[in-house]
Design an enzyme around this catalytic site. Structure first.
Site, PDB file in Angstrom:
ATOM      1  N   ALA A 208      -0.651  -2.906  11.571  1.00 21.71           N
ATOM      2  CA  ALA A 208       0.033  -3.111  12.849  1.00 21.71           C
ATOM      3  C   ALA A 208       1.557  -3.143  12.766  1.00 21.71           C
ATOM      4  CB  ALA A 208      -0.469  -4.401  13.527  1.00 21.71           C
TER       5      ALA A 208
ATOM      6  N   GLY B 294       9.237  -3.938  12.868  1.00 17.39           N
ATOM      7  CA  GLY B 294       8.431  -3.020  12.063  1.00 17.39           C
ATOM      8  C   GLY B 294       8.570  -1.562  12.473  1.00 17.39           C
TER       9      GLY B 294
ATOM     10  N   GLN C 196       4.022   1.143   1.606  1.00 16.50           N
ATOM     11  CA  GLN C 196       4.986   1.044   2.710  1.00 16.50           C
ATOM     12  C   GLN C 196       6.312   0.419   2.301  1.00 16.50           C
ATOM     13  OE1 GLN C 196       2.856  -1.232   1.893  1.00 16.50           O
ATOM     14  NE2 GLN C 196       2.667  -2.908   3.299  1.00 16.50           N
ATOM     15  N   GLY C 197       6.349  -0.238   1.137  1.00 15.84           N
ATOM     16  CA  GLY C 197       7.616  -0.786   0.663  1.00 15.84           C
ATOM     17  C   GLY C 197       7.892  -2.215   1.078  1.00 15.84           C
ATOM     18  N   SER C 198       6.883  -2.906   1.587  1.00 15.66           N
ATOM     19  CA  SER C 198       7.095  -4.292   2.033  1.00 15.66           C
ATOM     20  C   SER C 198       7.546  -5.199   0.901  1.00 15.66           C
ATOM     21  CB  SER C 198       5.800  -4.897   2.574  1.00 15.66           C
ATOM     22  OG  SER C 198       5.332  -4.176   3.625  1.00 15.66           O
TER      23      SER C 198
ATOM     24  N   ILE D 299       0.839  -1.209   0.000  1.00 16.22           N
ATOM     25  CA  ILE D 299       0.000   0.000   0.000  1.00 16.22           C
ATOM     26  C   ILE D 299       0.867   1.249   0.000  1.00 16.22           C
ATOM     27  CG2 ILE D 299      -1.942  -1.152   1.103  1.00 16.22           C
ATOM     28  CD1 ILE D 299      -1.107   0.038   3.767  1.00 16.22           C
TER      29      ILE D 299
ATOM     30  N   GLY E 133       6.467   0.923  10.403  1.00 17.32           N
ATOM     31  CA  GLY E 133       5.535   1.614   9.501  1.00 17.32           C
ATOM     32  C   GLY E 133       4.712   2.683  10.185  1.00 17.32           C
ATOM     33  N   GLU E 134       4.252   2.404  11.383  1.00 15.99           N
ATOM     34  CA  GLU E 134       3.356   3.350  12.062  1.00 15.99           C
ATOM     35  C   GLU E 134       4.110   4.328  12.957  1.00 15.99           C
ATOM     36  OE1 GLU E 134      -0.322   0.895  13.578  1.00 15.99           O
ATOM     37  OE2 GLU E 134       1.522  -0.264  13.694  1.00 15.99           O
TER      38      GLU E 134
ATOM     39  N   ALA F 210      15.272  -7.643  12.227  1.00  9.56           N
ATOM     40  CA  ALA F 210      14.453  -6.452  11.973  1.00  9.56           C
ATOM     41  C   ALA F 210      13.133  -6.477  12.744  1.00  9.56           C
ATOM     42  CB  ALA F 210      14.150  -6.335  10.481  1.00  9.56           C
TER      43      ALA F 210
END
Ligand code: FES
Ligand code: FES
Lengths: 163, 817
Positions: B537, B743, B497-499, B495, B745-746, B741
């Site tokens: 999340a 997360g 975020q680059g995942s 969406i 993102g938020e 690593a």
């Protein structure tokens, strides 16, 4: 009404209802979906295209007004499979996340660089202030513009640091 | 999954790489659902309520139905279905009563958008306007109208606690230690209340879906959803269909930020399609509908009472969160639950009493939004820390450092922090250093003199764990093609975020392939991709990253087994590089990946092996449910800690201010791609500045939303960037993270607002309790006028702030039913 215009150098002629915007005409009739609708009210810039050499919010222009005009969209930027310099700089600098604003943003940058080949950071900010981006925070876009305008040394400062 | 590899041994992880889907996006070729059209497709529009609360007396659709080109008209009464993520409280279209301004009461599908719009205008609705409950603090009063009188009868997920006969669809509690004893031992007790209004996510692509309901209940859905499996799940729950009847496809998504995490337009479009004989039906929300038909972020009133000992240690906290869900519970109940184990921040607090209420009101409903409640409660918490430091006469940085979680600390739910949990102190130090915290540089002093404005520096910490079920799972499938390239199938949506890029780097690193031999699917399809819970999340990197590593290992294991036979060697004697598998002590004995990719054929034609398809399955481990009374348990897969430092310049005469610098530091465990981490950090920070400076829903006294447009609800433009931005990664490896690593993102959006508030306070002394911080708020606070907020009423009184009578009393005595 009958509308005849050129998009990215090719001529198109269609019957179109008079209330149809240029944006809908490009997207729904001609399949140029690279121009997006973010607001439909002239505020977000996602629908930016060139109309006779000037950028416009195509959601605020009627298709019939563009009769006889030359339109340039994001689809017309990459030639023979290779990205334009601006597109390549956007890609290189991660000036793209969801990509929804990107087409409009690239065209606004193109217009800016036509006017000011080596814009300062405040000039870049002004040049893209009409294009909303909710994802990137604009910084990497500014760095891409600095780079593509031959000011890579200023763009290079934008690195992730490690503590 | 921690791979003990020196950074120098890593070829792709930790290094720059272009986005895998970047070219499609810069050329305009990337396809979003808003760009799609199917043969015979109809266009849907909805009739929306002009009232916040009203009884529907009569709906007359006859004129709309008679209009040429209208293929289906639907009203709520025809639809005997209930929808809901956690509390099943929503109808597809409002039935007897409308519960918020902008709620849909009827839907139309027609040949064109114009016809559908004309048909909507022809629908006549007669309402009896009812008194609405707008302020969530009023909704708690004993005589408040009930937004959902049937709350006690709704189905719900048992981790939540709906309170029948009230406006409270969930109450989450936490108890640690003895809070009264803690207050009794405290030298200082500081109590304040902090507030913020609802805000809109503003993805540049509004919600859009196309649904076709074919004969035999075959349903195909194309949606801008973040979580295709969740859409399928909830859709099938509502319509009682088997999961293999419903297919959800998600191509590129023009931003999500949590607003597209649940199920939204899909059920209505499905019903319209069914009624129109199975034709595909499309609807794309207008920007105005994005504000009021689709969900927003909940408002919050956060009351904090803190006891501090003589040496500056926090001894007790009494925390009460009043979350304004709006008309439906949606994600707000789970935001509430997440706040119940996180709202004390990254601090070591021995005694805690926390009550978090979700409250129904007659307003557009709240859902997940980047940060999942943390942006809202960290506003209060980190402002509060600043105010405490001021009261006890300690530097705010020193006060925070003294109280931060460290290895050995016990969190408020009883989790022991280890050396590997991440390092909040290191983040805070890095942010402080980057802004030269605690002093003004000679240049800054000169600037103050030149401009007559005051410069202040503020800090704020943050943390967040993924808010997800203890058993959250995902899977990855890695398939080799005959040329040795691979396809990675995962259902984690891209969406923005680059995942997809991060996963490609992880897979290529693990396989020892160059990046261009790995493709991660962008379009997600529940019929083709293996299961993933949701794209929310900040859990993608750990869950999908680990599953991808395991799938690569599985593929390599299969390749090694075949290669061992071909090379007549034991698998343990084999090794591989990007080209193929070889015998360690005989490098010339090698077999290439293309030769192994779909099975190996010996020269005589005999074949062994088969297509190389690796499967990786990963499930969160070691987590436990929270006790409903005490909130004790293990809710967090991982904690990402961070901090922001802000330098702000304030005109004390007018209250106008400018953000000169933001420096942000996050303990990401291990950077997979520095440009993507930085992009998330800056993008989130600017979104956080939007929340901090200007964004928010404004209602009139009848509950009409006054600013559902970009004219009246500004979001940051390029002109709103701070003069300087610095992003810093701290890398304390997460033991069970892919290459260490976790997360991020938020997190960049969290705590930007309080860092700014703290900087403004430092410059001016203004005690700001309400976010956003508008210039007039600063002016009022500087002049010690009573802070006001006009987020509900048109007159500057009343608010999402609580009743003045209860405002300064103890949280225990709040007027609750
Ligand atoms: S869609 Fe044209 S300006 Fe937003
Ligand atoms: S990249 Fe998503 S809006 Fe700009």
């Amino acid at each position: 009404m009958r509308v005849k215009l050129s998009v990215n150098g090719s001529v198109y002629e269609r019957e179109v209802e008079e209330h149809f915007t240029l944006l809908r005409f490009l997207r729904e009739e001609l399949g140029f979906t690279g121009a997006k609708e973010g607001c439909g009210a002239g505020e977000c810039g996602a629908c930016t295209v060139f109309l006779d050499g000037k950028t416009v919010n195509s959601c605020m222009v009627l298709a019939v007004e563009a009769d006889g005009s030359e339109v340039e969209t994001i689809e017309g930027q990459a030639l023979n499979g290779s990205l334009s310099d601006i597109q390549a700089a956007f890609d290189r600098h991660h000036a793209v996340q969801c990509g929804y604003c990107t087409g409009g943003m690239v065209l606004s940058v193109k217009e800016l660089l036509k006017r000011i080949p080596k814009p300062t950071v405040p000039q870049i900010k002004e040049g893209i202030e009409g294009n909303f981006c909710r994802c990137t925070g604009y910084q990497q876009i500014i760095e891409a513009v600095l780079d593509v305008s031959g000011q890579a040394e200023s763009a290079g400062k934008g690195e992730l640091k490690h503590a | 999954m921690l791979e003990h590899m020196e950074p120098s041994e890593l070829k792709l992880v930790g290094r720059k790489a272009l986005r895998v889907e970047g070219v499609g996006k810069v050329t305009g070729e990337a396809v979003y659902v808003s760009d799609m059209a199917l043969p015979g497709m109809l266009h849907a529009q909805v009739k929306k309520s002009p009232h916040a609360r009203a009884r529907i007396i009569r709906i007359d659709t006859s004129k709309a139905e008679a209009l040429y080109g209208v293929r289906a008209v639907i009203v709520g009464k025809e639809l005997n279905y209930k929808l809901g993520l956690y509390v099943v409280d929503k109808d597809i279209l409002a039935k007897d009563e409308v519960r918020h301004y902008g709620e849909a009461v009827a839907g139309v599908a027609a040949d064109t958008i114009e016809i559908a719009k004309a048909a909507v205008d022809l629908i006549e609705v007669e309402y009896e306007v009812l008194p609405a409950v707008l302020n969530h603090m009023d909704a708690l009063k004993a005589d408040a109208p009930l937004v959902h009188p049937n709350l006690g009868k709704y189905d719900y997920v048992p981790v939540f606690s709906p309170q029948a006969g009230t406006n409270i669809p969930n109450l989450s509690k936490l108890r640690k230690g003895d809070v009264e004893k803690g207050f009794a031992e405290s030298e200082w007790i500081v109590e304040r209340e902090y507030t913020n209004p609802s805000v809109q996510h503003v993805p540049m692509e509004t919600h859009v879906a196309i649904v076709e309901w074919k004969t035999g209940d075959e349903v195909n859905i194309w949606s801008s959803a973040q979580s295709p499996f969740t859409v399928r799940n909830l859709f099938c729950y509502t319509f009682k269909l088997p999961l293999n009847k419903v297919r959800v496809v998600v191509p590129n998504v023009g931003g999500g930020f949590g607003g597209k995490a649940g199920i939204h337009l899909e059920p209505l479009l499905a019903c319209l399609s069914r009624k129109a004989g199975g034709k595909p039906v499309k609807m794309r929300a207008t920007r105005e509908e994005e504000f009021c038909l689709l969900p927003c972020r909940s408002a919050l009133t956060y009351r904090i009472k803190t006891g501090v000992g003589a040496a500056g240690k926090i001894l007790a906290q009494s925390l009460t969160l009043y979350w304004d869900a709006g008309a439906y519970a949606d994600y707000a109940v789970n935001v509430t639950r997440a706040s119940s184990y996180s709202a004390a921040g990254p601090y070591d607090v021995p005694n805690v009493k926390l009550d978090a209420y979700t409250i129904y009101t007659n307003k557009p409903y709240g859902t997940a939004y980047r940060g999942f409640g943390h942006v809202e409660f960290f506003w209060g918490l980190e402002r509060h820390m600043e105010l405490i430091a001021q009261v006890i006469g300690m530097d705010p940085l020193e006060f925070r450092m003294l109280n931060l979680l460290k290895p050995g600390s016990i969190t408020i739910t009883g989790e022991r922090i280890s050396d590997h949990s991440g390092d909040p102190a290191k983040c805070l130090e890095a942010a402080a250093k980057a802004i030269n915290y605690g002093k003004l540089t000679p240049q800054e002093k000169a600037r103050e003199e030149r401009t007559g404005r005051k410069i202040g520096k503020g800090l704020a910490t943050l943390h967040k764990a993924p808010a997800m079920p203890s058993f959250t799972a995902t899977a990855a499938v890695v398939k080799m093609n005959t040329d040795g390239t691979v396809i990675v199938n995962i259902a984690l949506t891209e969406i923005g975020q680059g995942s997809a890029t991060a996963m490609a780097q992880i897979a290529a690193e693990r396989l020892r392939f160059p990046l261009d031999r790995v493709k991660v699917t962008i379009e997600k399809d529940t019929d083709k991709e293996p299961y993933d819970w949701q794209t929310v999340a900040s859990k993608g990197i750990i869950l999908s990253g680990n599953a991808t590593i395991m799938a690569c290992d599985d593929l390599l294991k299969q390749a090694y087994e075949t290669a061992a036979q071909v090379l007549r060697a034991q698998a343990v004697d084999l090794d591989h590089d990007a080209q193929g598998i070889f015998v360690k002590h005989r490098r010339d004995r090698v077999i290439s990946f293309p030769q192994l990719s779909v099975g190996y054929a010996f020269p005589d034609g005999n074949a062994i092996g088969g297509p190389l398809i690796g499967v990786g399955r990963y499930i969160a481990q070691g987590l436990s449910n929270l006790d409903k009374e005490t909130g004790q348990g293990l809710p967090a897969l991982d904690w990402t800690f961070g901090a922001h430092g802000v330098i702000a310049e304030v005109d004390c005469e007018t209250g106008e201010y400018k953000v000169l610098k933001v420096a942000s530091a996050f303990d990401v465990g291990k950077v997979i791609n520095p440009d993507i981490v930085r992009g998330q950090a800056i993008g989130g920070m600017i979104q956080g500045l939007g929340t901090a400076i200007c964004e928010g829903y404004i209602y009139d006294e009848k509950g009409h939303l006054l600013n559902p447009s970009f004219t009246d609800n500004k979001i940051p433009t390029a002109q709103d960037l701070p003069e300087e931005i610095e992003t810093i990664a701290v890398e304390t490896a997460q033991l069970d993270g892919p290459f260490g690593a976790r997360g991020v993102g938020e997190h960049p959006m969290i705590s930007v607002a309080p860092a700014l508030g703290n900087a403004i306070q430092k410059a001016t002394g203004a005690e700001l309790l309400h976010m956003p911080i508008r210039f007039e708020d600063v002016w009022r606070a500087v002049n010690a006028k009573e802070p006001i907020d006009n987020w509900i009423t048109k007159t500057p009184t009343g608010s999402c702030r609580s009743d003045p009578a209860t405002r300064h009393s103890s949280p225990d005595s709040a007027a609750l039913p």
